[in-house]
Design an enzyme around this catalytic site. Structure first.
Site, short mmCIF file in Angstrom:
data_model
loop_
_atom_site.label_atom_id
_atom_site.label_comp_id
_atom_site.label_asym_id
_atom_site.label_seq_id
_atom_site.Cartn_x
_atom_site.Cartn_y
_atom_site.Cartn_z
N SER A 225 0.81 -1.23 0.00
CA SER A 225 0.00 0.00 0.00
C SER A 225 0.83 1.27 0.00
O SER A 225 1.62 1.49 0.92
CB SER A 225 -0.82 0.09 1.29
OG SER A 225 -1.97 -0.62 1.20
N HIS B 113 -5.40 -9.02 -1.96
CA HIS B 113 -5.74 -9.13 -0.54
C HIS B 113 -6.92 -10.08 -0.35
O HIS B 113 -7.87 -10.07 -1.14
CB HIS B 113 -6.13 -7.76 0.02
CG HIS B 113 -5.01 -6.76 0.00
ND1 HIS B 113 -4.78 -5.95 -1.07
CD2 HIS B 113 -4.06 -6.47 0.93
CE1 HIS B 113 -3.73 -5.18 -0.80
NE2 HIS B 113 -3.27 -5.48 0.39
N TYR C 65 -9.20 -9.69 1.81
CA TYR C 65 -10.43 -8.91 2.04
C TYR C 65 -11.11 -8.48 0.74
O TYR C 65 -12.27 -8.09 0.74
CB TYR C 65 -10.18 -7.69 2.94
CG TYR C 65 -9.24 -6.65 2.39
CD1 TYR C 65 -9.63 -5.77 1.37
CD2 TYR C 65 -7.95 -6.53 2.89
CE1 TYR C 65 -8.76 -4.83 0.87
CE2 TYR C 65 -7.07 -5.58 2.40
CZ TYR C 65 -7.48 -4.74 1.39
OH TYR C 65 -6.61 -3.81 0.89
N GLU C 66 -10.37 -8.53 -0.39
CA GLU C 66 -10.98 -8.17 -1.66
C GLU C 66 -11.90 -9.28 -2.15
O GLU C 66 -12.64 -9.09 -3.12
CB GLU C 66 -9.90 -7.90 -2.72
CG GLU C 66 -9.08 -6.66 -2.44
CD GLU C 66 -7.96 -6.48 -3.45
OE1 GLU C 66 -8.23 -5.93 -4.53
OE2 GLU C 66 -6.83 -6.91 -3.15
N ALA D 130 2.06 -1.71 4.49
CA ALA D 130 1.71 -0.65 5.43
C ALA D 130 1.07 -1.35 6.62
O ALA D 130 0.32 -2.31 6.44
CB ALA D 130 0.72 0.30 4.77
N SER E 227 -2.11 -8.20 5.11
CA SER E 227 -1.48 -8.91 3.99
C SER E 227 -0.29 -9.71 4.49
O SER E 227 -0.21 -10.08 5.66
CB SER E 227 -1.01 -7.87 2.96
OG SER E 227 0.03 -7.07 3.49
N1 HPA Z 1 -4.67 -2.23 10.81
C1 HPA Z 1 -4.65 -3.16 9.85
N2 HPA Z 1 -4.07 -2.97 8.68
C2 HPA Z 1 -3.45 -1.80 8.46
C3 HPA Z 1 -3.42 -0.79 9.42
C4 HPA Z 1 -4.07 -1.02 10.66
O1 HPA Z 1 -4.10 -0.17 11.56
N3 HPA Z 1 -2.72 0.25 8.89
C5 HPA Z 1 -2.31 -0.14 7.65
N4 HPA Z 1 -2.76 -1.38 7.38
#
Ligand code: HPA
Length: 275
Positions: free
Chosen positions: A32, A85, A87-88, A115, A212
């Site tokens: 990300s 991902h 979640y997608e 991220a 991820s």
């Molecule tokens: N939680 C889960 N996934 C994430 C977060 C978070 O706070 N920040 C970036 N990806």
């Protein structure tokens, strides 16, 4: 799925042979907001995922969805700009499909970035965290079911390669890049954590949380690929200081850390043997 993997690998190995004269043995997954790390590469050929046979498509804003073939410091590289991902709505087989293709291509080292939200009070927004270990909190395992290769019960005691971690620490030290180290917990998302969940994850031993990386790393290790993981801490979810998290905030924070991430990744790749 296994025949499809071979077809995808065949397509990419032809592209790599034509463009680089060989198949890269080092691969990079850009998470990300970290896609622009690819600007560091030379002679880049971008292949949109939709043009790669059998490849899933990335749908999230900020994940551009290209496979890149190029070089960094002379090292031939395969980079994924955007990942798949859970979640997608992808299955675990789709999420980890590119890793199985990498195995067929002969990739030996995988650098994954993501991220993540910090759940440890020792972390701050903008920190780069070398992943020392992970906790798999996904509801489904990517190695469930039949696998034509690898162990039924693969070892995960050294999922994040100790030698690559040493190398990463020394590159960071030499280049004056602040580097934290900690445990990444992978969860399905897509909602961010409640304060109670963040507290629980921290008590479990996690330092950062993301949606991820864990499935890809498990499959990479199952394939014998050595892994180095880096998280950019984009927001904090620390016990007693609940903060709202948003995708924009996560992306902006990731972009702000880009210069240090670029420097670290460039340094790391230049210190890998050209294999
Ligand atoms: N939680 C889960 N996934 C994430 C977060 C978070 O706070 N920040 C970036 N990806």
């Amino acid at each position: 799925m296994w025949n499809e993997i071979l077809e995808t690998a065949d397509f990419l190995s032809r592209k790599a042979a034509a463009h680089l004269g060989r198949c890269p043995q080092v691969a990079l997954i850009l998470g990300s907001g970290l896609g622009p790390l690819a600007d560091e590469m030379d002679d880049t050929l971008a292949i949109p995922y939709r043009e790669v046979p059998h490849f899933p498509l990335s749908t999230v804003e900020g994940h551009s969805g290209n496979l890149l073939l190029g070089r960094l410091g002379g090292q031939p590289l395969l980079a994924m700009q955007g990942r798949f991902h859970y979640y997608e709505g992808y299955t675990m087989q789709q999420v980890t499909y590119p890793i199985r293709v990498m195995r067929e291509l002969g990739v030996k080292i995988l650098l994954v970035s993501n991220a993540a939200g910090g759940v440890s009070p020792d972390l701050q927004v903008g920190d780069i965290m070398l992943i020392a270990d992970h906790i798999n909190f996904f509801p489904e395992h990517p190695l469930r079911g039949r696998n034509p290769y690898g162990d039924r019960f693969p070892d995960m005691s050294r999922a994040y390669d100790p030698q690559l971690r040493d190398l990463c620490r020394s590159v960071a030290r030499e280049r004056g890049i602040g580097l934290r180290e900690g445990v990444y917990l992978g969860t399905q998302g897509p909602s961010y954590e409640t304060p109670a969940e963040s507290r629980m994850f921290h008590r479990w031993g996690a330092d950062a949380v993301g949606m991820s990386t864990v499935p890809e790393v498990i499959v990479a290790r199952h394939c014998g690929i050595r892994v180095l993981g880096l998280s950019v801490i984009t927001n904090l979810c620390i016990d007693g200081q609940p903060q709202a998290a948003s995708h924009e905030e996560v992306q902006q924070a990731a972009r702000r850390t880009e210069p240090q991430m670029k420097e670290l990744v460039r340094g790391l790749i230049s210190r890998l043997p050209i294999i």
